[in-house]
Structures are given as structure tokens and as C-alpha cells.
Design a protein around this motif. Structure first.
Motif, mmCIF file in Angstrom:
data_model
loop_
_atom_site.group_PDB
_atom_site.id
_atom_site.type_symbol
_atom_site.label_atom_id
_atom_site.label_comp_id
_atom_site.label_asym_id
_atom_site.label_seq_id
_atom_site.Cartn_x
_atom_site.Cartn_y
_atom_site.Cartn_z
ATOM 1 N N LEU A 85 23.101 63.087 26.228
ATOM 2 C CA LEU A 85 23.113 61.631 26.123
ATOM 3 C C LEU A 85 24.336 61.117 26.874
ATOM 4 O O LEU A 85 25.454 61.571 26.615
ATOM 5 C CB LEU A 85 23.163 61.210 24.654
ATOM 6 C CG LEU A 85 23.327 59.714 24.346
ATOM 7 C CD1 LEU A 85 22.157 58.904 24.880
ATOM 8 C CD2 LEU A 85 23.495 59.501 22.835
ATOM 9 N N LEU A 86 24.125 60.182 27.792
ATOM 10 C CA LEU A 86 25.218 59.633 28.598
ATOM 11 C C LEU A 86 25.547 58.211 28.158
ATOM 12 O O LEU A 86 24.664 57.370 28.032
ATOM 13 C CB LEU A 86 24.842 59.626 30.084
ATOM 14 C CG LEU A 86 24.518 60.985 30.709
ATOM 15 C CD1 LEU A 86 24.081 60.801 32.154
ATOM 16 C CD2 LEU A 86 25.715 61.934 30.626
ATOM 17 N N MET A 87 26.834 57.943 27.966
ATOM 18 C CA MET A 87 27.292 56.608 27.592
ATOM 19 C C MET A 87 27.435 55.692 28.794
ATOM 20 O O MET A 87 27.369 54.470 28.677
ATOM 21 C CB MET A 87 28.656 56.678 26.877
ATOM 22 C CG MET A 87 28.668 57.480 25.592
ATOM 23 S SD MET A 87 27.798 56.657 24.235
ATOM 24 C CE MET A 87 26.191 57.433 24.376
ATOM 25 N N ASP A 142 19.415 47.502 23.130
ATOM 26 C CA ASP A 142 19.425 46.365 22.210
ATOM 27 C C ASP A 142 19.638 46.772 20.764
ATOM 28 O O ASP A 142 19.431 45.979 19.844
ATOM 29 C CB ASP A 142 18.113 45.586 22.332
ATOM 30 C CG ASP A 142 16.884 46.429 21.948
ATOM 31 O OD1 ASP A 142 17.055 47.636 21.674
ATOM 32 O OD2 ASP A 142 15.773 45.869 21.947
ATOM 33 N N GLY A 143 20.061 48.012 20.530
ATOM 34 C CA GLY A 143 20.289 48.481 19.180
ATOM 35 C C GLY A 143 19.084 49.115 18.525
ATOM 36 O O GLY A 143 19.160 49.564 17.376
ATOM 37 N N ARG A 159 23.394 50.525 22.068
ATOM 38 C CA ARG A 159 23.467 49.107 22.419
ATOM 39 C C ARG A 159 24.467 48.906 23.547
ATOM 40 O O ARG A 159 25.508 49.565 23.606
ATOM 41 C CB ARG A 159 23.883 48.281 21.207
ATOM 42 C CG ARG A 159 23.817 46.784 21.446
ATOM 43 C CD ARG A 159 23.580 46.018 20.185
ATOM 44 N NE ARG A 159 23.461 44.596 20.463
ATOM 45 C CZ ARG A 159 23.160 43.694 19.549
ATOM 46 N NH1 ARG A 159 22.932 44.075 18.304
ATOM 47 N NH2 ARG A 159 23.067 42.429 19.861
ATOM 48 N N ALA A 160 24.135 47.980 24.438
ATOM 49 C CA ALA A 160 25.001 47.690 25.582
ATOM 50 C C ALA A 160 26.347 47.139 25.116
ATOM 51 O O ALA A 160 26.424 46.364 24.155
ATOM 52 C CB ALA A 160 24.317 46.691 26.510
ATOM 53 N N ASN A 180 27.373 50.445 30.234
ATOM 54 C CA ASN A 180 28.097 51.211 29.231
ATOM 55 C C ASN A 180 27.432 50.935 27.886
ATOM 56 O O ASN A 180 27.056 49.794 27.603
ATOM 57 C CB ASN A 180 29.570 50.773 29.196
ATOM 58 C CG ASN A 180 30.396 51.542 28.182
ATOM 59 O OD1 ASN A 180 30.102 52.692 27.876
ATOM 60 N ND2 ASN A 180 31.429 50.898 27.659
ATOM 61 N N VAL A 181 27.266 51.953 27.075
ATOM 62 C CA VAL A 181 26.669 51.754 25.759
ATOM 63 C C VAL A 181 27.522 52.425 24.694
ATOM 64 O O VAL A 181 28.304 53.335 24.972
ATOM 65 C CB VAL A 181 25.218 52.309 25.667
ATOM 66 C CG1 VAL A 181 24.324 51.655 26.712
ATOM 67 C CG2 VAL A 181 25.193 53.832 25.800
ATOM 68 N N GLY A 182 27.366 51.947 23.463
ATOM 69 C CA GLY A 182 27.888 52.629 22.291
ATOM 70 C C GLY A 182 26.712 53.165 21.505
ATOM 71 O O GLY A 182 25.584 52.678 21.646
#
Length: 303
Positions: A85-87, A142-143, A159-160, A180-182
Motif C-alpha cells: 500500500l502506497l501513501m 474519500d474515506g 482519504r486524501a 498523498n493519503v492517510g
């Protein structure tokens, strides 16, 4: 859920190969109570056998060799890594993919914007097509939740985050959601959750909500002050300019984390210039008093 910190440093690691800053110099000469750190990446599992690799740093080979649970156990060619998984598409989070080229096709989960960068400005996916190949799986920004078939009992919510694409991205100066996402990682059977975000430049409402609803935080600890590299004469760029919320000062990460009640709080992605790398520094004492930990390579978290 078991989380292994493979690498806890920012780009360049600690000490950085060409850096003679106060921290790097003192670590090399043994004049500092501190641990060396490789570039940031974590691995997550629920069975200690099948692992999700989150980000693939340039130091991935050494990180895997230092982690017996993820090493080959069954076939002649084998790995505990079942997916990646890439952030984001930054060099320090994606270059390690090239070190994984000898195996089976890589199942890589990332946003469409990251995929675009990794097939254009930094065409890692294109290069890997000549070796192991890549199976790309688009993730929501979008979560919304998703699962990864090879990783049992985990659900992911991505989510972005507000950030900039890397300098080599075709849209470097035109930010897009998904650069970038968390991620919130939830163990389905227990409900335990961790929020992982090594690059965090702004505490948006959904970020604070995530922080308040998880059991553990692994969040951006890159810089102590906004002007850290400017004051040292290393760069003209400030922490917030490159998408990192400093720990100190008004609105800094310490203030943010002081407003989070129940979670275990851990800083990750520590830049080589950050004084919190010194276990005996005043800055480290401030973190200790606030109940905030500093990640190190090899740290294992059980939730």
C-alpha cells in the motif's frame, strides 16, 4: 494486529550519507544518545505470517533482512509480503519497489494520482513490467473502506490529505486529491484501529476525527520547527512549504496531539536535523512529558 516499524526516518535516513549537521556528526562520532534510522516504512499483519507492506523505502532490503517474520519460510522463492500500500509517490516511499522485482507480480494498492506519477514522471511501474509486473488496485480517497484479500481480518479507510506531488510529478504545481493519503487500519475481529500518516501538513477536520477515533497514531514527526532547515543553512524551504506540520509552536503537532485523549501517540518519518533524535535533548523531554513517543527501526506495536 501487529505493526512493525521497518524504517522511521525521513528521506535520506539518519545519519544522511552526505550530511554533517549536528545530529549526523554526533551520531557518527558516538557523541549522542540516539539510534540510526532508515527511511520510513511499516508492515502490518494479523497472523504474523502474511504482511502488508506500507510504503517501500530505498532501504527495504536491509529492513526485510532485519525482520525474520517477513522472510522466506516455504518455497524456494518466497516472501511474507502479500501486498503493498502506497501513501504517495515520493522517492523515499516507492524506490524500494525496484528491490522487489525478483518475485511474483506485485499487488500494489494506491490512488490513481500515485499510479499516474509512477507511470510517467517516475515510471517505476513501467520498469517493473519488465521483471515481476504490477497488479494495480485503485484505492478510494474519500474515506471509504476496502479490504485486501491476502491480508486477513483487516479493513482499510484511505482519504486524501492536502499535500504536494513530488517534484518529478507532471502536476507538481497543480495539486490533486490523492497525491498523498492517510490510512486508518482496523482489525475487523477486535475493532482496534491505527492511523498512519507519515506526511501530514495540515490537520483537516477528517484528520482530527481519525485521530480521535483510533487506538494508535503513527503520524508525521519530520521537523521540530517550521524553519529548521532554513536556520541550519541546509535549505530555503520551510516544513510547511513541503507538506510537514512541525512539532513545536502554535498549531504544531504537540498542540494537536495534546487534544487527542485516548490514543497511543507515536511520531514517525523523523528528519536527520530534528533534535528529538537525541534521546537526551530538551525537545525529547518535552515529548516525553506530553506522552508522545518517537518511532525507531524495529519498533513493534501490538493492538
Amino acid at each position: 494486529m501487529k505493526i512493525r516499524v521497518l524504517g522511521s526516518g525521513a528521506g535520506g535516513g539518519f545519519p544522511q550519507w552526505n550530511c554533517n549537521c549536528n545530529n549526523c556528526r554526533r551520531l557518527r562520532t558516538g557523541d549522542m544518545s540516539a539510534k540510526a534510522r532508515s527511511q520510513s516504512s511499516i508492515a502490518v499483519s494479523t497472523d504474523n505470517n502474511n504482511w502488508l507492506l506500507i510504503n517501500a523505502s530505498p532501504d527495504i532490503r536491509a529492513q526485510l533482512e532485519a525482520f525474520p517474520a517477513i522472510q522466506p519460510k516455504h518455497g524456494l522463492r518466497d516472501t511474507g509480503i502479500k501486498a503493498v500500500l502506497l501513501m504517495d509517490s515520493q522517492i523515499d516511499h516507492t524506490t524500494g519497489l525496484l528491490m522487489l522485482r525478483e518475485g511474483k507480480p506485485l499487488d500494489i494498492y494506491c490512488s490513481e494520482m500515485v499510479k499516474q506519477d509512477l507511470t510517467s514522471g517516475f515510471p517505476v511501474f513501467n520498469m517493473l513490467s519488465h521483471y515481476c509486473t504490477v497488479n494495480h488496485h485503485a484505492i478510494p480517497i474519500d474515506g471509504s473502506s476496502f479490504t485486501i484479500p491476502a491480508i486477513a481480518d483487516l479493513r482499510f479507510y484511505t482519504r486524501a490529505l492536502k499535500s504536494k506531488a513530488p517534484p518529478y510529478s507532471p502536476h507538481r504545481h497543480d495539486p490533486h486529491d490523492g497525491d498523498n493519503v492517510g490510512v486508518i487500519i482496523e482489525q475487523i475481529s477486535t475493532g482496534k484501529k491505527v492511523f498512519y500518516s507519515p506526511g501530514l501538513g495540515e490537520i483537516e477536520p477528517h484528520v482530527m476525527n481519525a485521530m480521535q477515533t483510533v487506538d494508535c497514531l503513527l503520524v508525521d514527526g519530520t521537523f521540530w520547527t517550521n524553519d529548521e532547515m532554513v536556520d541550519m543553512g541546509i535549505s530555503q524551504k520551510r516544513a510547511r512549504d513541503i507538506g510537514h506540520l512541525p512539532q513545536s509552536g502554535e498549531g504544531g503537532m504537540i498542540e494537536v496531539l495534546n487534544g487527542v485523549a485516548k490514543a497511543r501517540k507515536i511520531l514517525i518519518h523523523i528528519n536527520n536535523t530534528n533534535p528529538i533524535l537525541d534521546d537526551d535533548s530538551e525537545q525529547r523531554k518535552l515529548l516525553n512529558a506530553a506522552g508522545i513517543e518517537v518511532a525507531y527501526d524495529g519498533l513493534e506495536i501490538d493492538l
